[in-house]
Structure formats: structure tokens, C-alpha cells
Motif scaffolding. Structure first.
Motif, PDB file in Angstrom:
ATOM      1  N   THR A 132      43.530  34.957  35.610  1.00  0.00           N
ATOM      2  CA  THR A 132      42.933  33.753  35.036  1.00  0.00           C
ATOM      3  C   THR A 132      42.663  32.737  36.141  1.00  0.00           C
ATOM      4  N   PHE A 133      41.496  32.075  36.040  1.00  0.00           N
ATOM      5  CA  PHE A 133      41.076  31.149  37.090  1.00  0.00           C
ATOM      6  C   PHE A 133      40.620  29.818  36.504  1.00  0.00           C
ATOM      7  N   THR A 134      40.723  28.773  37.343  1.00  0.00           N
ATOM      8  CA  THR A 134      40.309  27.417  36.993  1.00  0.00           C
ATOM      9  C   THR A 134      39.295  26.950  38.034  1.00  0.00           C
ATOM     10  N   PRO A 135      38.663  25.785  37.834  1.00  0.00           N
ATOM     11  CA  PRO A 135      37.733  25.290  38.854  1.00  0.00           C
ATOM     12  C   PRO A 135      38.390  25.165  40.234  1.00  0.00           C
ATOM     13  N   GLU A 136      39.682  24.880  40.237  1.00  0.00           N
ATOM     14  CA  GLU A 136      40.389  24.719  41.522  1.00  0.00           C
ATOM     15  C   GLU A 136      40.624  26.051  42.221  1.00  0.00           C
ATOM     16  N   THR A 137      40.598  27.149  41.463  1.00  0.00           N
ATOM     17  CA  THR A 137      40.861  28.458  42.069  1.00  0.00           C
ATOM     18  C   THR A 137      39.637  29.372  42.000  1.00  0.00           C
ATOM     19  N   ILE A 138      38.457  28.771  41.960  1.00  0.00           N
ATOM     20  CA  ILE A 138      37.237  29.566  41.801  1.00  0.00           C
ATOM     21  C   ILE A 138      37.027  30.529  42.964  1.00  0.00           C
ATOM     22  N   ASP A 139      37.400  30.124  44.178  1.00  0.00           N
ATOM     23  CA  ASP A 139      37.237  31.024  45.320  1.00  0.00           C
ATOM     24  C   ASP A 139      38.114  32.266  45.167  1.00  0.00           C
ATOM     25  N   GLU A 140      39.305  32.081  44.609  1.00  0.00           N
ATOM     26  CA  GLU A 140      40.163  33.230  44.332  1.00  0.00           C
ATOM     27  C   GLU A 140      39.513  34.119  43.273  1.00  0.00           C
ATOM     28  N   GLY A 141      38.809  33.484  42.326  1.00  0.00           N
ATOM     29  CA  GLY A 141      38.090  34.236  41.308  1.00  0.00           C
ATOM     30  C   GLY A 141      36.997  35.097  41.925  1.00  0.00           C
ATOM     31  N   TYR A 142      36.248  34.509  42.862  1.00  0.00           N
ATOM     32  CA  TYR A 142      35.211  35.283  43.557  1.00  0.00           C
ATOM     33  C   TYR A 142      35.836  36.485  44.276  1.00  0.00           C
ATOM     34  N   ALA A 143      36.969  36.249  44.930  1.00  0.00           N
ATOM     35  CA  ALA A 143      37.630  37.328  45.668  1.00  0.00           C
ATOM     36  C   ALA A 143      38.130  38.414  44.717  1.00  0.00           C
ATOM     37  N   PHE A 144      38.642  38.019  43.552  1.00  0.00           N
ATOM     38  CA  PHE A 144      39.130  38.997  42.579  1.00  0.00           C
ATOM     39  C   PHE A 144      37.971  39.847  42.056  1.00  0.00           C
ATOM     40  N   LEU A 145      36.833  39.211  41.808  1.00  0.00           N
ATOM     41  CA  LEU A 145      35.659  39.962  41.360  1.00  0.00           C
ATOM     42  C   LEU A 145      35.281  41.029  42.373  1.00  0.00           C
ATOM     43  N   GLU A 146      35.443  40.740  43.647  1.00  0.00           N
ATOM     44  CA  GLU A 146      35.080  41.696  44.688  1.00  0.00           C
ATOM     45  C   GLU A 146      35.977  42.928  44.690  1.00  0.00           C
ATOM     46  N   THR A 147      37.160  42.833  44.065  1.00  0.00           N
ATOM     47  CA  THR A 147      38.065  43.984  43.998  1.00  0.00           C
ATOM     48  C   THR A 147      37.751  44.903  42.821  1.00  0.00           C
ATOM     49  N   LEU A 148      36.889  44.437  41.906  1.00  0.00           N
ATOM     50  CA  LEU A 148      36.582  45.195  40.698  1.00  0.00           C
ATOM     51  C   LEU A 148      35.293  45.983  40.856  1.00  0.00           C
ATOM     52  N   THR A 149      35.126  46.985  40.017  1.00  0.00           N
ATOM     53  CA  THR A 149      33.869  47.723  39.976  1.00  0.00           C
ATOM     54  C   THR A 149      33.063  47.245  38.773  1.00  0.00           C
ATOM     55  N   PRO A 150      31.721  47.209  38.899  1.00  0.00           N
ATOM     56  CA  PRO A 150      30.892  46.706  37.792  1.00  0.00           C
ATOM     57  C   PRO A 150      30.906  47.651  36.601  1.00  0.00           C
ATOM     58  N   PRO A 151      30.575  47.136  35.409  1.00  0.00           N
ATOM     59  CA  PRO A 151      30.312  45.723  35.099  1.00  0.00           C
ATOM     60  C   PRO A 151      31.595  44.899  35.068  1.00  0.00           C
ATOM     61  N   TYR A 152      31.426  43.591  34.929  1.00  0.00           N
ATOM     62  CA  TYR A 152      32.537  42.652  35.017  1.00  0.00           C
ATOM     63  C   TYR A 152      32.704  41.938  33.674  1.00  0.00           C
ATOM     64  N   VAL A 153      33.948  41.667  33.312  1.00  0.00           N
ATOM     65  CA  VAL A 153      34.225  41.020  32.018  1.00  0.00           C
ATOM     66  C   VAL A 153      34.797  39.632  32.277  1.00  0.00           C
ATOM     67  N   LEU A 154      34.062  38.599  31.834  1.00  0.00           N
ATOM     68  CA  LEU A 154      34.512  37.216  31.972  1.00  0.00           C
ATOM     69  C   LEU A 154      34.647  36.613  30.586  1.00  0.00           C
ATOM     70  N   LYS A 155      35.825  36.021  30.311  1.00  0.00           N
ATOM     71  CA  LYS A 155      36.108  35.475  28.984  1.00  0.00           C
ATOM     72  C   LYS A 155      36.529  34.013  29.094  1.00  0.00           C
ATOM     73  N   ALA A 156      35.866  33.158  28.304  1.00  0.00           N
ATOM     74  CA  ALA A 156      36.354  31.789  28.165  1.00  0.00           C
ATOM     75  C   ALA A 156      37.744  31.850  27.552  1.00  0.00           C
ATOM     76  N   ASP A 157      38.679  31.104  28.109  1.00  0.00           N
ATOM     77  CA  ASP A 157      40.060  31.160  27.636  1.00  0.00           C
ATOM     78  C   ASP A 157      40.198  30.683  26.195  1.00  0.00           C
ATOM     79  N   GLY A 158      39.444  29.635  25.830  1.00  0.00           N
ATOM     80  CA  GLY A 158      39.581  29.039  24.504  1.00  0.00           C
ATOM     81  C   GLY A 158      38.549  29.540  23.512  1.00  0.00           C
ATOM     82  N   LEU A 159      38.528  28.904  22.340  1.00  0.00           N
ATOM     83  CA  LEU A 159      37.608  29.294  21.278  1.00  0.00           C
ATOM     84  C   LEU A 159      36.176  28.897  21.631  1.00  0.00           C
ATOM     85  N   ALA A 160      35.260  29.849  21.510  1.00  0.00           N
ATOM     86  CA  ALA A 160      33.858  29.591  21.850  1.00  0.00           C
ATOM     87  C   ALA A 160      32.921  30.182  20.815  1.00  0.00           C
TER      88      ALA A 160
END
Length: 428
Positions: free
Chosen positions: A125-153
Motif C-alpha cells: 500500500t502506498f501514499t502520496p509520500e511513498t509514491i516513488d516506492e510505489g513506482y519501484a514496486f511496480l517495476e518488480t511485478l509483471t504486467p498487467p498491474y492491479v491498482l485499487k483505491a483503498d476506500g469506497l469508490a
């Protein structure tokens, strides 16, 4: 019993239909209801989030049980609110706020599953303050990628980009406010390849639970599961691949550990739990929890519940399901959703609807986004009607729903003509 059902969609219409058939139901009130729920009870113009108005209805109508249809009042703490009052309170079908966190926060749900050993996709899980860590985590995954808003949307907070560049841009958009406060935290998961189904349990808060019929829903707007995600374009029950062996694994590895995990966490959960599952190989894994029945699955599942649902819900709300059985109709059921042109993006409202038949032994048309404008029935939402039918087989149930849809009219009406075709192919 005098029963109050909260909500206004197709799910609530199906619940109202089922509740109204019970000999235990004296009077049914639906707040606010829609253009079709008045056939099963009395609509009352009140928001489920207006707890003061709901309290007045409970007092004035001598309500014995409240069934909370959608997640918003549960997340807002409606059960806690009325439990805290000194006045005599009705039974509530729905969890307290602590239990509703399973749906209110994807991160909370993932931590719950990790804590109780429930199989699910790897995540962070990532926040605006840890977005760079989010980018790095995405690089460890194979496509496609799953991104979920934490709250109700509103069912639109899950995005599955195909490329790393798209995934990074999507993460930036989401953390930048794409879904408002709901995406102030974003959960990134590994992509699981498999086939999905929806499992529902009714639990009494003391370890007792009953499984309802399994269903499969269809989220994409376009045929062949293409295009944007929606709140659901149709559903089929039973699900051919959810056989006895698979469901034994679901019960032992997912449902029971979830119910027991809630007990271990001290969470008094009395109501429905939705398990969004995916079959990876032959193994079930959890995609998400909801803290109420799904929509449009409810519109198919309710047709297949042969037991008295009011008796079961009252027992669950009292905290003791005991030995009450939940019997399942052996027939198949299928729901096809008619939606407004433009949905799930912008669409017109107030369009007159014609050709909606009265319920028959085979087909019930559950209203979702409708209202009465004088004597006329008009559209009021994107998903307008959930046409639900029985059949000896899923193919027969689908054929009955499509035959009914061909007689219904409103400007721009659209529905998918391939609901259930993947399951029918598996049966061959």
C-alpha cells in the motif's frame, strides 16, 4: 415482523421480493426504494445515511428488523449508532463499523487476510509520500498491474493497466485525487490469472454461518469482457467450476478462517459477507471482501434461496443460526442488466420505460435505477433493470431473460448479449 430495508438498487429490489414472500413479514418498508420496490412493500423517502430519519421510521412503524442493503450506512456506523441508544432497538442485519472495514479499506482487508492466513494476492500500500516506492514496486511485478483505491469508490476504484508506463501514470493520478479521499492510499497487487466467482455467507457473530448459492458476475460494459468496469452487467448461478471439491477448499481455507478471524479480532459481525474469489489453477484466492450482498449477483441468488430468508436473517441478527438450514433451489438463475446509453460514464435520466412485465413463475424484473414520474416509469440511474429468470439450466434461464428484454424499451437501452457464455462453454 415489521421490516425496514435500506437502499434503492436492484439488490434491494431482489431482497424486497424475497422478504415480502416470507410469512414472518407483516409489513415491509423500503427507504428510499425505487420505481419497482413499491410492488413488494411501502417506499419511504429517506436516505439510509440520515440516521435521525431512520430512527423516526423505526419508532413510527414499530420496526422489528432493519436489513442494510448497501455498504455506505454500514461504513458510517449505522449499527453502532442504534446499539448505543437507550431506546429499544430492532435487530440489524449488517456488521458494526469495525466489521465494515473489510470493505471500507482494501489495506485493512489485506492485513486481515495476512493475519489470518487467508490466500490472496501479494500486495503493498502506498501514499502520496511513498509514491516513488510505489513506482519501484511496480517495476518488480509483471504486467498487467492491479491498482485499487483503498476506500469506497462506487465500484470504480480498481484499474488494471497493461503497461508499466500506464501503471505509473495511473498511480500518480489515483494518489493525486482521481477518486478523492478513497485513493489517498492505493493498494498495488500482483495480477492473478484465473476465473472469478462470488460466494456469500450469512453469519451470526458467534461462529455460525450459512453459504448462499454461488454466482458469477460480469463487470465490463462490453461483450467479450471489454471496455470500462461497471457495477455489474449480469450474473449467473450456479457456477459450473465451483464444484464440491472447489467449494470445500473455499469453506476450509477462506470462509471459516474469515468468520473465525473476525471472532479472534473481537468483531461482532452479524450479516452478509461477500467473498470475491478467483480460481487460480484449482485453488481459490480472495480478490476482495464486501460487507453486504453483491449487485447484480443478489438478483440471481435470491431466486435460488429456497429457505425463508427472513427467518435466517433474524436468527443471524440475534446471534444464533442454530440448526436452521439454508436450502437451495436446484434450478439455475440468470440476471441480465439493462443500462442507459453512455453508462458507466455520463448518461441521461428521466427516459420513459415501457414493456416491463409483471413477475411470472419464470421471470422477475428487478428495478435498479428507476422512479415513478406520475404514472410513468422513468430511468433514474445507469443500471436500470435487472431481468432475472429461472431455468432448468443456465442456458434456459438466460434465454428467458433475453426474451423478456426484447420487449422492454427506453431510449438508448443497452445490454450485453453474452452473459454466461464463458460458463456455458465450460459445460460443453
Amino acid at each position: 415482523m415489521n421490516i425496514l430495508l435500506l437502499g434503492s438498487g436492484g439488490r434491494e429490489a431482489a431482497l424486497a421480493w424475497k422478504i415480502s414472500s416470507s410469512p414472518l413479514c407483516d409489513k415491509l418498508y423500503i427507504a428510499p426504494g425505487n420505481g419497482g420496490t413499491g410492488s413488494f412493500g411501502t417506499n419511504i423517502d429517506a436516505s439510509p445515511l440520515d440516521f435521525e430519519a431512520i430512527g423516526r421510521i423505526i419508532a413510527e412503524k414499530a420496526i422489528d428488523m432493519v436489513v442494510v442493503g448497501n455498504e455506505d450506512p454500514l461504513v458510517a456506523g449505522i449499527v453502532d449508532h442504534f446499539k448505543a441508544l437507550d431506546a429499544a432497538k430492532p435487530l440489524f442485519v449488517g456488521p458494526e463499523k469495525a466489521g465494515a472495514m473489510l470493505e471500507a479499506s482494501k489495506d485493512h482487508a489485506k492485513r486481515f487476510m495476512a493475519r489470518h492466513g487467508i490466500p490472496t494476492a501479494a500486495y503493498r500500500t502506498f501514499t502520496p509520500e511513498t509514491i516513488d516506492e510505489g513506482y519501484a514496486f511496480l517495476e518488480t511485478l509483471t504486467p498487467p498491474y492491479v491498482l485499487k483505491a483503498d476506500g469506497l469508490a462506487a465500484g470504480k476504484g480498481v484499474i488494471i493497466p497493461e503497461t508499466l508506463a500506464e501503471a505509473k501514470a495511473t498511480l500518480a493520478e489515483m494518489l493525486g485525487g482521481k477518486f478523492g479521499a478513497a485513493s489517498s492510499h492505493v493498494v498495488i497487487e500482483e495480477f492473478l490469472k484465473g476465473i472469478e466467482c462470488s460466494v456469500f455467507a450469512l453469519t451470526d457473530g458467534h461462529g455460525g454461518y450459512r453459504l448462499l448459492p454461488v454466482a458469477k458476475d460480469y463487470k465490463r460494459i462490453g461483450e467479450g469482457d471489454t471496455g470500462l468496469n461497471t457495477g455489474g452487467m449480469g450474473a449467473v448461478s450456479p457456477v459450473v467450476f465451483a464444484d464440491a471439491e472447489f467449494m470445500k477448499k473455499v469453506d476450509e481455507r477462506i470462509v471459516r478462517p474469515t468468520v473465525e478471524g473476525l471472532l479472534k479480532d473481537g468483531t461482532d459481525y452479524r450479516g452478509f459477507i461477500f467473498f470475491g474469489l478467483i480460481k487460480v489453477g484449482n485453488e481459490p484466492m480472495v480478490i476482495e471482501y464486501n460487507v453486504r450482498m453483491g449487485d447484480p449477483e443478489t438478483e440471481a441468488v435470491m431466486l435460488r434461496v429456497a429457505s425463508d430468508l427472513v427467518e435466517l436473517m433474524a436468527a443471524a441478527a440475534k446471534g444464533d443460526l442454530g440448526n436452521l438450514p439454508l436450502d437451495i433451489d436446484p434450478r439455475a438463475a440468470a440476471t441480465v442488466m439493462a443500462v442507459s446509453g453512455g453508462y458507466p460514464e455520463s448518461y441521461p435520466k428521466g427516459l420513459e420505460i415501457t414493456g416491463v412485465p409483471a413477475p411470472t413463475e419464470t421471470t422477475v424484473v428487478f428495478h435498479a435505477g428507476t422512479r415513478l414520474d406520475g404514472p410513468a416509469l422513468v430511468t433514474s440511474g445507469g443500471r436500470v433493470l435487472a431481468v432475472s429468470s429461472y431455468g432448468a439450466t443456465p442456458a434456459e434461464a438466460l434465454a428467458a431473460s433475453y426474451a423478456t428484454l426484447d420487449a422492454i424499451r427506453f431510449d438508448g437501452m443497452y445490454f450485453r448479449r453474452d452473459i454466461g457464455q464463458d460458463l456455458l462453454a465450460l459445460e460443453k
